[in-house]
Write an enzyme that holds these catalytic residues in place. Sequence first.
Site, PDB file in Angstrom:
ATOM      1  N   THR A 133       0.819  -1.211   0.000  1.00 46.16           N
ATOM      2  CA  THR A 133       0.000   0.000   0.000  1.00 46.16           C
ATOM      3  C   THR A 133       0.858   1.269   0.000  1.00 46.16           C
ATOM      4  OG1 THR A 133      -1.536   1.247   1.392  1.00 46.16           O
ATOM      5  CG2 THR A 133      -0.092  -0.269   2.535  1.00 46.16           C
ATOM      6  N   ASP A 134       0.261   2.359  -0.461  1.00 47.40           N
ATOM      7  CA  ASP A 134       0.950   3.660  -0.401  1.00 47.40           C
ATOM      8  C   ASP A 134       1.037   4.185   1.038  1.00 47.40           C
ATOM      9  OD1 ASP A 134      -1.730   4.352  -0.013  1.00 47.40           O
ATOM     10  OD2 ASP A 134      -1.811   5.824  -1.638  1.00 47.40           O
ATOM     11  N   GLU A 135       0.229   3.605   1.950  1.00 48.64           N
ATOM     12  CA  GLU A 135       0.204   4.134   3.322  1.00 48.64           C
ATOM     13  C   GLU A 135       1.523   3.944   4.053  1.00 48.64           C
ATOM     14  OE1 GLU A 135      -3.217   3.538   5.698  1.00 48.64           O
ATOM     15  OE2 GLU A 135      -4.588   3.616   3.995  1.00 48.64           O
ATOM     16  N   TYR A 159      -2.057  -0.367  11.021  1.00 40.19           N
ATOM     17  CA  TYR A 159      -2.162  -1.047   9.714  1.00 40.19           C
ATOM     18  C   TYR A 159      -0.941  -0.748   8.842  1.00 40.19           C
ATOM     19  CZ  TYR A 159      -3.340  -1.558   4.784  1.00 40.19           C
ATOM     20  OH  TYR A 159      -3.290  -1.856   3.443  1.00 40.19           O
ATOM     21  N   LYS A 163       2.068  -3.196   7.426  1.00 38.93           N
ATOM     22  CA  LYS A 163       2.355  -3.404   5.998  1.00 38.93           C
ATOM     23  C   LYS A 163       3.811  -3.006   5.693  1.00 38.93           C
ATOM     24  CE  LYS A 163       0.013  -4.568   3.047  1.00 38.93           C
ATOM     25  NZ  LYS A 163      -0.316  -5.917   2.500  1.00 38.93           N
TER      26      LYS A 163
HETATM   27  P1  NAD Z   1      -9.612  -7.313   2.209  1.00 40.13           P
HETATM   28  O1  NAD Z   1      -9.610  -7.026   3.663  1.00 40.13           O
HETATM   29  O2  NAD Z   1     -10.829  -7.028   1.406  1.00 40.13           O
HETATM   30  O3  NAD Z   1      -9.217  -8.842   1.949  1.00 40.13           O
HETATM   31  C1  NAD Z   1      -8.194  -9.494   2.646  1.00 40.13           C
HETATM   32  C2  NAD Z   1      -8.367 -10.998   2.431  1.00 40.13           C
HETATM   33  O4  NAD Z   1      -7.300 -11.660   3.119  1.00 40.13           O
HETATM   34  C3  NAD Z   1      -9.660 -11.548   3.010  1.00 40.13           C
HETATM   35  O5  NAD Z   1     -10.284 -12.410   2.076  1.00 40.13           O
HETATM   36  C4  NAD Z   1      -9.220 -12.307   4.253  1.00 40.13           C
HETATM   37  O6  NAD Z   1     -10.063 -13.409   4.550  1.00 40.13           O
HETATM   38  C5  NAD Z   1      -7.828 -12.756   3.839  1.00 40.13           C
HETATM   39  N1  NAD Z   1      -6.949 -13.014   4.997  1.00 40.13           N
HETATM   40  C6  NAD Z   1      -6.783 -12.242   6.089  1.00 40.13           C
HETATM   41  N2  NAD Z   1      -5.903 -12.810   6.929  1.00 40.13           N
HETATM   42  C7  NAD Z   1      -5.469 -13.951   6.327  1.00 40.13           C
HETATM   43  C8  NAD Z   1      -4.538 -14.972   6.684  1.00 40.13           C
HETATM   44  N3  NAD Z   1      -3.864 -14.926   7.832  1.00 40.13           N
HETATM   45  N4  NAD Z   1      -4.348 -15.997   5.829  1.00 40.13           N
HETATM   46  C9  NAD Z   1      -5.036 -16.067   4.666  1.00 40.13           C
HETATM   47  N5  NAD Z   1      -5.941 -15.142   4.288  1.00 40.13           N
HETATM   48  C10 NAD Z   1      -6.144 -14.099   5.100  1.00 40.13           C
HETATM   49  O7  NAD Z   1      -8.358  -6.511   1.622  1.00 40.13           O
HETATM   50  P2  NAD Z   1      -8.164  -5.851   0.184  1.00 40.13           P
HETATM   51  O8  NAD Z   1      -8.698  -4.464   0.224  1.00 40.13           O
HETATM   52  O9  NAD Z   1      -8.630  -6.784  -0.857  1.00 40.13           O
HETATM   53  O10 NAD Z   1      -6.572  -5.736   0.158  1.00 40.13           O
HETATM   54  C11 NAD Z   1      -5.778  -6.796  -0.364  1.00 40.13           C
HETATM   55  C12 NAD Z   1      -4.310  -6.428  -0.236  1.00 40.13           C
HETATM   56  O11 NAD Z   1      -4.069  -5.215  -0.941  1.00 40.13           O
HETATM   57  C13 NAD Z   1      -3.880  -6.147   1.208  1.00 40.13           C
HETATM   58  O12 NAD Z   1      -2.583  -6.653   1.372  1.00 40.13           O
HETATM   59  C14 NAD Z   1      -3.881  -4.625   1.326  1.00 40.13           C
HETATM   60  O13 NAD Z   1      -2.940  -4.206   2.264  1.00 40.13           O
HETATM   61  C15 NAD Z   1      -3.483  -4.242  -0.082  1.00 40.13           C
HETATM   62  N6  NAD Z   1      -3.971  -2.927  -0.548  1.00 40.13           N
HETATM   63  C16 NAD Z   1      -5.288  -2.592  -0.437  1.00 40.13           C
HETATM   64  C17 NAD Z   1      -5.729  -1.376  -0.955  1.00 40.13           C
HETATM   65  C18 NAD Z   1      -7.178  -0.958  -0.880  1.00 40.13           C
HETATM   66  O14 NAD Z   1      -7.501   0.193  -1.222  1.00 40.13           O
HETATM   67  N7  NAD Z   1      -8.103  -1.821  -0.477  1.00 40.13           N
HETATM   68  C19 NAD Z   1      -4.820  -0.505  -1.579  1.00 40.13           C
HETATM   69  C20 NAD Z   1      -3.469  -0.885  -1.654  1.00 40.13           C
HETATM   70  C21 NAD Z   1      -3.060  -2.113  -1.165  1.00 40.13           C
HETATM   71  O1  DAU Z   2      -4.186   3.975   0.487  1.00 37.67           O
HETATM   72  C1  DAU Z   2      -4.415   2.597   0.372  1.00 37.67           C
HETATM   73  C2  DAU Z   2      -5.243   2.130   1.533  1.00 37.67           C
HETATM   74  O2  DAU Z   2      -6.576   2.593   1.308  1.00 37.67           O
HETATM   75  C3  DAU Z   2      -5.229   0.614   1.721  1.00 37.67           C
HETATM   76  O3  DAU Z   2      -3.923   0.210   2.034  1.00 37.67           O
HETATM   77  C4  DAU Z   2      -6.191   0.202   2.843  1.00 37.67           C
HETATM   78  O4  DAU Z   2      -6.232  -1.212   2.931  1.00 37.67           O
HETATM   79  C5  DAU Z   2      -7.565   0.713   2.490  1.00 37.67           C
HETATM   80  O5  DAU Z   2      -8.487   0.401   3.517  1.00 37.67           O
HETATM   81  C6  DAU Z   2      -7.532   2.224   2.273  1.00 37.67           C
HETATM   82  O6  DAU Z   2      -7.260   2.926   3.513  1.00 37.67           O
HETATM   83  P1  DAU Z   2      -8.007   4.300   3.883  1.00 37.67           P
HETATM   84  O7  DAU Z   2      -7.954   4.479   5.337  1.00 37.67           O
HETATM   85  O8  DAU Z   2      -7.527   5.410   3.027  1.00 37.67           O
HETATM   86  O9  DAU Z   2      -9.497   3.898   3.371  1.00 37.67           O
HETATM   87  P2  DAU Z   2     -10.943   4.131   4.023  1.00 37.67           P
HETATM   88  O10 DAU Z   2     -11.936   3.748   2.973  1.00 37.67           O
HETATM   89  O11 DAU Z   2     -11.074   3.495   5.354  1.00 37.67           O
HETATM   90  O12 DAU Z   2     -10.993   5.700   4.205  1.00 37.67           O
HETATM   91  C7  DAU Z   2     -10.805   6.572   3.101  1.00 37.67           C
HETATM   92  C8  DAU Z   2     -10.856   7.986   3.642  1.00 37.67           C
HETATM   93  O13 DAU Z   2     -12.193   8.253   4.050  1.00 37.67           O
HETATM   94  C9  DAU Z   2      -9.994   8.198   4.875  1.00 37.67           C
HETATM   95  O14 DAU Z   2      -9.461   9.519   4.825  1.00 37.67           O
HETATM   96  C10 DAU Z   2     -10.966   8.080   6.042  1.00 37.67           C
HETATM   97  C11 DAU Z   2     -12.257   8.590   5.447  1.00 37.67           C
HETATM   98  N1  DAU Z   2     -13.505   7.979   5.977  1.00 37.67           N
HETATM   99  C12 DAU Z   2     -13.594   6.639   6.010  1.00 37.67           C
HETATM  100  C13 DAU Z   2     -14.731   6.026   6.488  1.00 37.67           C
HETATM  101  C14 DAU Z   2     -14.834   4.522   6.558  1.00 37.67           C
HETATM  102  C15 DAU Z   2     -14.553   8.795   6.378  1.00 37.67           C
HETATM  103  O15 DAU Z   2     -14.475  10.036   6.321  1.00 37.67           O
HETATM  104  N2  DAU Z   2     -15.679   8.198   6.851  1.00 37.67           N
HETATM  105  C16 DAU Z   2     -15.802   6.841   6.948  1.00 37.67           C
HETATM  106  O16 DAU Z   2     -16.856   6.349   7.409  1.00 37.67           O
END
Ligand code: NAD
Ligand code: DAU
Length: 364
Positions: A133-135, A159, A163
């Site tokens: 992730t970019d975080e 988180y 990561k």
């Molecule tokens: P998600 O939470 O939707 O899915 C995570 C999946 O991993 C789930 O199906 C869960 O059951 C599985 N899991 C959790 N713990 C596990 C374990 N110990 N063993 C096997 N499986 C396990 O997450 P996502 O949003 O699909 O993100 C996927 C990956 O991409 C993550 O590594 C996250 O850090 C990264 N990522 C997410 C975003 C985003 O915006 N969602 C952006 C950048 C990177």
């Molecule tokens: O940047 C990549 C990341 O983006 C991933 O690595 C994470 O897995 C993914 O969950 C996401 O993280 P964020 O914290 O940016 O996403 P989230 O959707 O939780 O929140 C997006 C923005 O919106 C953040 O600034 C918090 C805000 N927010 C979120 C929720 C859930 C609100 O204002 N209200 C809300 O109810």
Amino acid sequence: MTLLVTGGAGFIGANFVLDWLAESSETVINLDKLTYAGNLETLASLQDNPHHVFVQGDIGDADLVAQLLQTYQPRAVINFAAESHVDRSIHGPGEFIETNIVGTFRLLESVRGFWSALPAAEKTGFRFLHVSTDEVYGSLSQDEPAFAETHRYEPNSPYSASKAASDHLVRAWHHTYGLPVLTTNCSNNYGPFHFPEKLIPLMIVNALAGKHLPVYGDGMQIRDWLYVKDHCSAIRRVLQAGQLGETYNVGGWNEKPNLEIVHTVCKLLDELRPKADGSSYATQITTVTDRPGHDRRYAIDARKLEQELGWKPAETFDSGIRKTVEWYLANPDWVSHVQSGAYRDWVQQQYAPPASAATAVNAV
Ligand code: NAD
Ligand code: DAU
């Protein structure tokens, strides 16, 4: 040829598996623990696909992972498995340490054991692609340039710290043991099958349910949005052509403040599903207490991926967000099963006997 995908029942992993199998007959072994975020209903269209083998299990289960690697001899492992929600990491960081750090360590060790015993040709071709992730880069001020791959690591939440630790482990396993790794650091994804705890799907489902749309703090935090299928195409491209040991930032040059995102969702819903009383969904927006330690701005500089590997996103933010809102309107059952928790019973309802740990639900 086979791929081992971890976390392939989550949002991005499932989109990746669905897209992969739509274009390829290369078998995917899908290892997922099925935490609250894992949803096999998302993969229902693959139920009879012999090229999808689902295995419920933990990336930290060394025996299970070794057995899968030996049995299926994958040419690559793509690690999506993680705890992914920042707010949950603030309330309970333990699982994030367990899966994102210890789990990644155990997975790396299992993969290293398998890879080091491969014959030379397979060893050279093997890849471990870590999805991050970019975080990990921390928070940008308004006038700082977007995150390049060389940006210092400065994670701020449990988180992002977990990561960041996993990225460092992956890097070390390459430098110390020669494991052929690739890492991608992507910005915020959105699109189909996104769990409605995250901003965009939460706003859509709350709006339709007549609930408040909770915006944290002043709503001016900036995220850089990428349609999930563009993230998946970037991962495919990095897997195909990425340089070993390199990291690639993935983003769509779509920086937007949260409040603007919420207003865009409301405007689309006003157009596609107008309220009976003629009022806008925007009247449901409420500001709530800010997230502790809330990062102010993320922005990704994706030029390395674009220039070195020729990747480009297919969607603009306008086209992607419209597709996303349309998808949620067209899939009320998926949403209601997630909200009621019924998705967790789906395996039991669909399969007999019920899936248990290390059980292949869909055997080849
Ligand atoms: P998600 O939470 O939707 O899915 C995570 C999946 O991993 C789930 O199906 C869960 O059951 C599985 N899991 C959790 N713990 C596990 C374990 N110990 N063993 C096997 N499986 C396990 O997450 P996502 O949003 O699909 O993100 C996927 C990956 O991409 C993550 O590594 C996250 O850090 C990264 N990522 C997410 C975003 C985003 O915006 N969602 C952006 C950048 C990177
Ligand atoms: O940047 C990549 C990341 O983006 C991933 O690595 C994470 O897995 C993914 O969950 C996401 O993280 P964020 O914290 O940016 O996403 P989230 O959707 O939780 O929140 C997006 C923005 O919106 C953040 O600034 C918090 C805000 N927010 C979120 C929720 C859930 C609100 O204002 N209200 C809300 O109810």
